[in-house]
Design an enzyme around this catalytic site. Structure first.
Site, PDB file in Angstrom:
ATOM      1  N   TYR A   1       0.332   1.919 -11.879  1.00 35.30           N
ATOM      2  CA  TYR A   1       1.130   0.718 -12.146  1.00 35.30           C
ATOM      3  C   TYR A   1       2.386   1.070 -12.943  1.00 35.30           C
ATOM      4  O   TYR A   1       3.497   0.658 -12.593  1.00 35.30           O
ATOM      5  CB  TYR A   1       0.278  -0.310 -12.900  1.00 35.30           C
ATOM      6  CG  TYR A   1       1.014  -1.599 -13.206  1.00 35.30           C
ATOM      7  CD1 TYR A   1       1.230  -2.551 -12.214  1.00 35.30           C
ATOM      8  CD2 TYR A   1       1.495  -1.865 -14.491  1.00 35.30           C
ATOM      9  CE1 TYR A   1       1.909  -3.733 -12.489  1.00 35.30           C
ATOM     10  CE2 TYR A   1       2.166  -3.042 -14.773  1.00 35.30           C
ATOM     11  CZ  TYR A   1       2.370  -3.974 -13.777  1.00 35.30           C
ATOM     12  OH  TYR A   1       3.059  -5.142 -14.049  1.00 35.30           O
TER      13      TYR A   1
ATOM     14  N   LYS B   1       6.379   0.759 -11.655  1.00 35.08           N
ATOM     15  CA  LYS B   1       7.422  -0.067 -12.288  1.00 35.08           C
ATOM     16  C   LYS B   1       8.605   0.790 -12.739  1.00 35.08           C
ATOM     17  O   LYS B   1       9.756   0.334 -12.680  1.00 35.08           O
ATOM     18  CB  LYS B   1       6.833  -0.869 -13.454  1.00 35.08           C
ATOM     19  CG  LYS B   1       5.828  -1.936 -13.010  1.00 35.08           C
ATOM     20  CD  LYS B   1       6.449  -2.958 -12.059  1.00 35.08           C
ATOM     21  CE  LYS B   1       5.501  -4.092 -11.719  1.00 35.08           C
ATOM     22  NZ  LYS B   1       6.081  -5.086 -10.804  1.00 35.08           N
TER      23      LYS B   1
HETATM   24  N1  LIG Z   1       1.317 -11.063 -16.126  1.00 34.60           N
HETATM   25  C1  LIG Z   1       1.857 -10.172 -16.936  1.00 34.60           C
HETATM   26  O1  LIG Z   1       1.498 -10.062 -18.133  1.00 34.60           O
HETATM   27  C2  LIG Z   1       2.949  -9.271 -16.417  1.00 34.60           C
HETATM   28  C3  LIG Z   1       3.560  -8.387 -17.320  1.00 34.60           C
HETATM   29  C4  LIG Z   1       4.574  -7.569 -16.860  1.00 34.60           C
HETATM   30  C5  LIG Z   1       4.967  -7.641 -15.521  1.00 34.60           C
HETATM   31  N2  LIG Z   1       4.345  -8.506 -14.657  1.00 34.60           N
HETATM   32  C6  LIG Z   1       4.821  -8.563 -13.263  1.00 34.60           C
HETATM   33  O2  LIG Z   1       4.955  -9.910 -12.861  1.00 34.60           O
HETATM   34  C7  LIG Z   1       4.888  -9.987 -11.423  1.00 34.60           C
HETATM   35  C8  LIG Z   1       3.988 -11.112 -11.010  1.00 34.60           C
HETATM   36  O3  LIG Z   1       2.644 -10.783 -11.338  1.00 34.60           O
HETATM   37  P1  LIG Z   1       1.678 -11.833 -12.026  1.00 34.60           P
HETATM   38  O4  LIG Z   1       1.416 -11.353 -13.391  1.00 34.60           O
HETATM   39  O5  LIG Z   1       2.157 -13.201 -11.822  1.00 34.60           O
HETATM   40  O6  LIG Z   1       0.324 -11.534 -11.187  1.00 34.60           O
HETATM   41  P2  LIG Z   1      -0.474 -12.394 -10.122  1.00 34.60           P
HETATM   42  O7  LIG Z   1      -0.889 -13.683 -10.683  1.00 34.60           O
HETATM   43  O8  LIG Z   1      -1.535 -11.454  -9.659  1.00 34.60           O
HETATM   44  O9  LIG Z   1       0.582 -12.624  -8.960  1.00 34.60           O
HETATM   45  C9  LIG Z   1       0.910 -11.600  -8.058  1.00 34.60           C
HETATM   46  C10 LIG Z   1       1.362 -12.231  -6.767  1.00 34.60           C
HETATM   47  O10 LIG Z   1       1.693 -11.179  -5.859  1.00 34.60           O
HETATM   48  C11 LIG Z   1       1.116 -11.517  -4.616  1.00 34.60           C
HETATM   49  N3  LIG Z   1       0.942 -10.371  -3.745  1.00 34.60           N
HETATM   50  C12 LIG Z   1       0.169  -9.274  -3.932  1.00 34.60           C
HETATM   51  N4  LIG Z   1       0.260  -8.475  -2.849  1.00 34.60           N
HETATM   52  C13 LIG Z   1       1.107  -9.070  -1.975  1.00 34.60           C
HETATM   53  C14 LIG Z   1       1.593  -8.752  -0.693  1.00 34.60           C
HETATM   54  N5  LIG Z   1       1.220  -7.634  -0.038  1.00 34.60           N
HETATM   55  N6  LIG Z   1       2.482  -9.597  -0.092  1.00 34.60           N
HETATM   56  C15 LIG Z   1       2.867 -10.712  -0.714  1.00 34.60           C
HETATM   57  N7  LIG Z   1       2.417 -11.105  -1.919  1.00 34.60           N
HETATM   58  C16 LIG Z   1       1.543 -10.285  -2.534  1.00 34.60           C
HETATM   59  C17 LIG Z   1      -0.205 -12.191  -4.967  1.00 34.60           C
HETATM   60  O11 LIG Z   1      -0.686 -12.892  -3.840  1.00 34.60           O
HETATM   61  P3  LIG Z   1      -2.257 -13.112  -3.557  1.00 34.60           P
HETATM   62  O12 LIG Z   1      -2.637 -14.338  -4.340  1.00 34.60           O
HETATM   63  O13 LIG Z   1      -2.319 -13.299  -2.087  1.00 34.60           O
HETATM   64  O14 LIG Z   1      -2.982 -11.893  -4.059  1.00 34.60           O
HETATM   65  C18 LIG Z   1       0.279 -13.077  -6.095  1.00 34.60           C
HETATM   66  O15 LIG Z   1       0.866 -14.228  -5.572  1.00 34.60           O
HETATM   67  C19 LIG Z   1       4.419  -8.608 -10.966  1.00 34.60           C
HETATM   68  O16 LIG Z   1       5.526  -7.870 -10.492  1.00 34.60           O
HETATM   69  C20 LIG Z   1       3.871  -7.980 -12.235  1.00 34.60           C
HETATM   70  O17 LIG Z   1       3.910  -6.581 -12.193  1.00 34.60           O
HETATM   71  C21 LIG Z   1       3.354  -9.329 -15.084  1.00 34.60           C
END
Ligand SMILES: NC(=O)c1ccc[n+]([C@@H]2O[C@H](COP(=O)([O-])OP(=O)(O)OC[C@H]3O[C@@H](n4cnc5c(N)ncnc54)[C@H](OP(=O)(O)O)[C@@H]3O)[C@@H](O)[C@H]2O)c1
Length: 249
Positions: free
Chosen positions: A164, A168
């Site tokens: 991961y 990034k």
């Molecule tokens: N949450 C945090 O604390 C945090 C911190 C730093 C960075 N981020 C970044 O924020 C971004 C959003 O993540 P999140 O935290 O909101 O996580 P999340 O709730 O798991 O959301 C991730 C999304 O990506 C989708 N996804 C995964 N594989 C995919 C594919 N092949 N095609 C299309 N969509 C796909 C998932 O869809 P499904 O529902 O179908 O799986 C879900 O809608 C990511 O880039 C993550 O690295 C998050």
């Protein structure tokens, strides 16, 4: 003024969902294309946002699996036919730490977190460059900062975070490269860290969604994205931005 068309990948959950809601509540000028790999999940997410109310802008669901060319092509044709341009592309979809096997872990994480944004951006960039004021946002993570990672910390490292973090760091390179290549065409590129917020990235049970009750509200991430696309962060274009400033690479 006609609507600004904003495409968000992975919009059915977490940061993508919250950003869709924040933008659609912020202005009638935003038309948010909530993209995701499951139309069913997207429809539920859109209905939930609509039920919460306060919408000024519009929401449309768009089936788009970032790892599948055929799906990207289909979504591109749909956006091209219905809107003719794209104003903001937010590469947000990602997966977290998958498993103990280094091959499957790195393959799965790099497929979605790097190859996905590469394929989506390559496909949609011509539409984006038709906009008068195009933004390309990559939802990255402080976990991808090499200088932050090199510093000692006093919290435990989650297992299998190598893939991961590497994805990034690599995404940041992709963003900087895009900025360097397309800034003369007016493309504003931002690798952006949304902060530590509630989502299903770490897992879908309560503790993983909000470890120790310490994760923030993803709406705050959405508000930062809103400020970027409203031009308030243009002074930091091409840099690795977060809510309160800029990270070192
Ligand atoms: N949450 C945090 O604390 C945090 C911190 C730093 C960075 N981020 C970044 O924020 C971004 C959003 O993540 P999140 O935290 O909101 O996580 P999340 O709730 O798991 O959301 C991730 C999304 O990506 C989708 N996804 C995964 N594989 C995919 C594919 N092949 N095609 C299309 N969509 C796909 C998932 O869809 P499904 O529902 O179908 O799986 C879900 O809608 C990511 O880039 C993550 O690295 C998050």
């Amino acid at each position: 003024m006609s609507s600004r068309i904003v495409l968000i990948t992975g919009a059915n959950s977490g940061v993508g969902y919250a950003t869709s809601q924040v933008l659609a509540q912020a202005s009638k000028d935003f038309h948010v294309l909530m993209a995701g790999r499951s139309l069913e999940k997207l429809k539920t997410a859109k209905a939930d946002i609509e039920a919460a109310g306060g919408l000024k802008g519009q929401l449309t669901t768009l089936e788009l699996d970032v790892t599948r060319e055929a799906s990207i092509e289909k979504a591109l044709r749909q956006v091209e036919t219905e809107f003719g341009q794209l104003d903001v592309l937010i590469n947000n979809a990602a997966v977290g730490n998958i498993d103990n096997n280094p091959r499957t872990r790195f393959e799965a994480v790099f497929q979605t977190n790097i190859l996905g944004p590469v394929l989506v951006t390559e496909a949609f960039r011509p539409l984006l460059l038709k906009s008068q004021n195009p933004y390309s946002i990559y939802v990255s993570s402080g976990a991808g900062s090499i200088s932050k990672t090199a510093k000692p910390t006093n919290y435990p490292e989650p297992p299998n975070a190598d893939a991961y973090r590497s994805s990034k760091a690599s995404l940041n390179m992709l963003a900087v490269y895009e900025y360097k290549t397309y800034k003369d065409k007016g493309l504003k590129v931002f690798p952006f860290c949304p902060g530590f917020v509630v989502s299903k990235l770490r897992g879908e049970n309560e503790e993983m969604m909000n470890p120790g009750g310490l994760a923030g509200d993803p709406r705050v991430s959405g508000e930062s994205i809103l400020s970027i696309i409203q031009g308030e962060r243009d002074g930091d274009v091409g840099k690795f931005v977060h809510k309160d400033g800029v990270y070192d690479w």
